[in-house]
Design a protein around this motif. Sequence first.
Motif, PDB file in Angstrom:
ATOM      1  N   ALA A  79       1.213  -1.013   0.241  1.00 61.06           N
ATOM      2  CA  ALA A  79       0.048   0.015   0.334  1.00 61.06           C
ATOM      3  C   ALA A  79       1.252   0.987   0.183  1.00 61.06           C
ATOM      4  O   ALA A  79       0.669   2.355  -0.443  1.00 61.06           O
ATOM      5  CB  ALA A  79      -0.990  -0.050   1.037  1.00 61.06           C
ATOM      6  N   ALA A  82       1.831   2.166  -3.738  1.00 60.83           N
ATOM      7  CA  ALA A  82       0.813   2.653  -4.290  1.00 60.83           C
ATOM      8  C   ALA A  82       0.064   4.071  -3.539  1.00 60.83           C
ATOM      9  O   ALA A  82       0.255   5.063  -4.811  1.00 60.83           O
ATOM     10  CB  ALA A  82      -0.411   2.277  -4.360  1.00 60.83           C
ATOM     11  N   LEU A  83       0.468   4.369  -2.895  1.00 58.56           N
ATOM     12  CA  LEU A  83       0.136   5.483  -1.908  1.00 58.56           C
ATOM     13  C   LEU A  83       1.207   6.830  -2.267  1.00 58.56           C
ATOM     14  O   LEU A  83       0.403   7.758  -2.657  1.00 58.56           O
ATOM     15  CB  LEU A  83       0.367   5.535  -0.122  1.00 58.56           C
ATOM     16  CG  LEU A  83      -2.151   4.680  -0.218  1.00 58.56           C
ATOM     17  CD1 LEU A  83      -1.182   4.485   1.627  1.00 58.56           C
ATOM     18  CD2 LEU A  83      -2.530   5.137  -0.529  1.00 58.56           C
ATOM     19  N   SER A  86       1.901   7.406  -6.161  1.00 59.92           N
ATOM     20  CA  SER A  86       0.426   7.554  -6.768  1.00 59.92           C
ATOM     21  C   SER A  86       0.861   9.299  -6.404  1.00 59.92           C
ATOM     22  O   SER A  86      -0.369  10.122  -7.807  1.00 59.92           O
ATOM     23  CB  SER A  86      -0.241   7.091  -7.276  1.00 59.92           C
ATOM     24  OG  SER A  86      -0.992   7.167  -5.788  1.00 59.92           O
ATOM     25  N   ARG A 120      -6.717   8.401  -2.366  1.00 59.99           N
ATOM     26  CA  ARG A 120      -6.922   6.354  -3.028  1.00 59.99           C
ATOM     27  C   ARG A 120      -6.716   5.578  -2.208  1.00 59.99           C
ATOM     28  O   ARG A 120      -7.467   4.354  -2.076  1.00 59.99           O
ATOM     29  CB  ARG A 120      -5.201   6.841  -3.901  1.00 59.99           C
ATOM     30  CG  ARG A 120      -3.921   5.662  -3.799  1.00 59.99           C
ATOM     31  CD  ARG A 120      -4.825   5.274  -5.681  1.00 59.99           C
ATOM     32  NE  ARG A 120      -4.603   5.551  -6.608  1.00 59.99           N
ATOM     33  CZ  ARG A 120      -5.655   5.461  -7.846  1.00 59.99           C
ATOM     34  NH1 ARG A 120      -6.141   3.982  -8.177  1.00 59.99           N
ATOM     35  NH2 ARG A 120      -5.303   5.839  -8.878  1.00 59.99           N
ATOM     36  N   GLY A 121      -6.365   6.320  -0.696  1.00 60.29           N
ATOM     37  CA  GLY A 121      -6.803   4.928   0.480  1.00 60.29           C
ATOM     38  C   GLY A 121      -7.855   5.440   1.333  1.00 60.29           C
ATOM     39  O   GLY A 121      -8.087   4.384   1.608  1.00 60.29           O
ATOM     40  N   LYS A 122      -8.675   6.078   1.008  1.00 62.06           N
ATOM     41  CA  LYS A 122     -10.073   6.030   1.500  1.00 62.06           C
ATOM     42  C   LYS A 122      -9.916   6.664   3.089  1.00 62.06           C
ATOM     43  O   LYS A 122     -10.872   5.967   3.778  1.00 62.06           O
ATOM     44  CB  LYS A 122     -10.900   5.383   1.066  1.00 62.06           C
ATOM     45  CG  LYS A 122     -11.361   5.591  -0.696  1.00 62.06           C
ATOM     46  CD  LYS A 122     -12.097   3.972  -1.094  1.00 62.06           C
ATOM     47  CE  LYS A 122     -12.289   3.648  -2.244  1.00 62.06           C
ATOM     48  NZ  LYS A 122     -11.046   3.023  -3.251  1.00 62.06           N
TER      49      LYS A 122
ATOM     50  N   THR B 108      -5.975  -4.128   1.300  1.00 56.23           N
ATOM     51  CA  THR B 108      -5.030  -2.497   1.175  1.00 56.23           C
ATOM     52  C   THR B 108      -4.314  -2.522  -0.323  1.00 56.23           C
ATOM     53  O   THR B 108      -4.459  -1.992  -1.651  1.00 56.23           O
ATOM     54  CB  THR B 108      -5.186  -1.211   1.932  1.00 56.23           C
ATOM     55  OG1 THR B 108      -6.107  -1.541   2.865  1.00 56.23           O
ATOM     56  CG2 THR B 108      -5.031   0.079   1.265  1.00 56.23           C
ATOM     57  N   LEU B 112      -5.087  -1.639  -3.807  1.00 52.71           N
ATOM     58  CA  LEU B 112      -4.508   0.303  -4.710  1.00 52.71           C
ATOM     59  C   LEU B 112      -3.581  -0.274  -6.829  1.00 52.71           C
ATOM     60  O   LEU B 112      -3.612   0.052  -6.530  1.00 52.71           O
ATOM     61  CB  LEU B 112      -3.754   0.882  -3.578  1.00 52.71           C
ATOM     62  CG  LEU B 112      -4.751   1.198  -2.580  1.00 52.71           C
ATOM     63  CD1 LEU B 112      -3.166   1.132  -1.471  1.00 52.71           C
ATOM     64  CD2 LEU B 112      -5.532   2.332  -2.468  1.00 52.71           C
ATOM     65  N   ASN B 113      -3.169  -0.886  -5.624  1.00 58.34           N
ATOM     66  CA  ASN B 113      -1.536  -1.458  -7.371  1.00 58.34           C
ATOM     67  C   ASN B 113      -2.327  -1.972  -8.451  1.00 58.34           C
ATOM     68  O   ASN B 113      -2.433  -1.323  -9.224  1.00 58.34           O
ATOM     69  CB  ASN B 113      -0.760  -2.567  -6.392  1.00 58.34           C
ATOM     70  CG  ASN B 113       0.612  -1.408  -5.588  1.00 58.34           C
ATOM     71  OD1 ASN B 113       1.154  -0.653  -6.309  1.00 58.34           O
ATOM     72  ND2 ASN B 113       0.245  -2.169  -4.660  1.00 58.34           N
ATOM     73  N   GLU B 115      -5.453  -1.169  -9.009  1.00 55.07           N
ATOM     74  CA  GLU B 115      -6.455  -0.392  -9.846  1.00 55.07           C
ATOM     75  C   GLU B 115      -5.845   0.370 -10.578  1.00 55.07           C
ATOM     76  O   GLU B 115      -6.450   1.212 -11.186  1.00 55.07           O
ATOM     77  CB  GLU B 115      -7.555   0.430  -8.540  1.00 55.07           C
ATOM     78  CG  GLU B 115      -8.509   0.395  -7.285  1.00 55.07           C
ATOM     79  CD  GLU B 115      -8.495   0.934  -6.692  1.00 55.07           C
ATOM     80  OE1 GLU B 115     -10.382   0.314  -6.140  1.00 55.07           O
ATOM     81  OE2 GLU B 115      -8.314   1.859  -6.171  1.00 55.07           O
ATOM     82  N   THR B 146     -11.841  -2.014   6.471  1.00 55.39           N
ATOM     83  CA  THR B 146     -11.172  -1.889   4.836  1.00 55.39           C
ATOM     84  C   THR B 146     -11.924  -3.495   4.446  1.00 55.39           C
ATOM     85  O   THR B 146     -11.574  -3.679   2.983  1.00 55.39           O
ATOM     86  CB  THR B 146      -9.740  -2.610   4.814  1.00 55.39           C
ATOM     87  OG1 THR B 146      -9.054  -1.931   5.597  1.00 55.39           O
ATOM     88  CG2 THR B 146      -9.231  -2.517   3.280  1.00 55.39           C
TER      89      THR B 146
END
Lengths: 207, 337
Positions: A79, A82-83, A86, A120-122, B108, B112-113, B115, B146
């Motif tokens: 995670a 990605a966080l 992005s 992105r992480g809501k 999570t 995320l990745n 998506e 989650t």
Amino acid sequence: MTTEQFVQLWQCFGTVVRAHQEHLDDLDRAIGDGDHGTNLTRGLGKMQDLWKDPIDTERNLADLSKKVGMTLLSTVGGASGALWGSALVKAAPVLPSASACDDETLVLWIETFVSNIEERGKAQVGDKTMVDVMRPAVNWLKASTQEGSARLPVLRELARQWSEDTKDLQARRGRASYLGARSIGHVDPGSFSSALWWACVDRVLGG
Amino acid sequence: MKKLIDNVEDVVNDALEGFVWAFPEYLHRVPGTHVLVRKRPKADGKVGIVSGGGSGHEPAHGGYVGYGMLDAAVSGEIFTSPTPDQILEGMRAAHHGQGVLLVIKNYTGDVLNFEIAQDLASDEGIETARVIVNDDVAVEDSLYTTGRRGIAGTVFVHKIAGAIAESGASLPAVQNGAQMVIDNVRSMGFALAPCTVPQAGKPTFTLAETEMEMGIGIHGEPGTHRQDVKPAHELAEFLLEQIAQDLKLEGGSHVACLINGMGATPLIELAILAKNVGTWLTAKQIAHDVVWMGEYMTSLEMAGASLTLLRLNEELRKWLHAPCDTPALRQGVGYDY
């Protein structure tokens, strides 16, 4: 912020995360799967490789933000990759295609970056994630602009405290949320690494 | 830490090389990536299926690449989601003109990745769809979390979505079929001993000699609670009660069963668990159609097991029995000699 400072900021983050790798893994082992420090260290190491040759250093802030983002996106994994990745890519257009920006733009860049992490992480404040450090830090930064760079050492301490405060929260996002009430009593590793980033902001841009 | 490895940093790369070397008739590695694809690609005009996740779940996910299941599997580091650029490579390789379905487990990092990769693939003009597997009943499903994790039930999604895609169905039809599996599949697992991620070098949690961890996921993360070790029949009964209650199973239902080892559970112990599953299902008058027993979705060398039930209807039963031929699962394949 200049391009040199931008590079110093992320070099600092890479070095500081590596120094805390084991601690970050330990925090993650308590409420996750124990690889937060390992993953960030791997990705930030690849990012530091970008600047091994000083001749190649970009003279353009927008490109730098995108480049660091793409590198983290493709090397950290999980995670956090990605966080961070992005969000840096999405925030890049806020920075000028030039070698320096003013403080207002810098704060807007950080704000855009943090908003993207939230989207992105809501996640929102109180979910026991990196947002518990990032969001209050940006808000505090915006509310204290007249104090200039002198305020950064204070923010660094606050960020550390906000991370510490995640200990009392029950996780609602991320892998720790599966633990329910058992997540209480542990500091969120993502909030800890975020506080390390703010320490670097102080070290490079403060004073 | 005692591990059969060369270098901690090379674990994933070396294992992928080993898989391709051992199954050359099935697998091809996209050069410079952690993506395994079918040696003989699916025919043009059929939907591609891409799955993946962290490594450490072998035979998932590369073991399910082949006829009737996956077109590509993308591996991340141990227990770490793969990155979007790698997933995009998998999607490109799996695309045969009719779009690509992503099978994502509900974590999570994975969501995320995958998506982000889906966005990138759409930008390239690849038609995409995704399903998110969340079969673990150990985790509370609520708006404030989650949501449930994806665990061993994912293998049923691979099998059935793969069969539907192989039949030449459209992307929405394959997606609907995969979602039908997700709506009808539930799992739960436990650990008798933890596992050690090579790079971390120490176990993800510790258990006393008489303790076990109930409700674990597949990443060595702690579960929902800790308790004294219990006999196999009590464990089977407890897990099945949770699963059946959630699925609202009644007498007369038909199910498929997966009795899954977490990595270090001997088959003789899985068989004892299986026997107790059979006894329980019979007592509840629930009919079973397909049983899979063995290592399908592991968590490195964790000792323990998970149980999965898939409630069957005629359609799911048909696709479940369709042929497939992959390194980890082969069934119903005809030969001409």
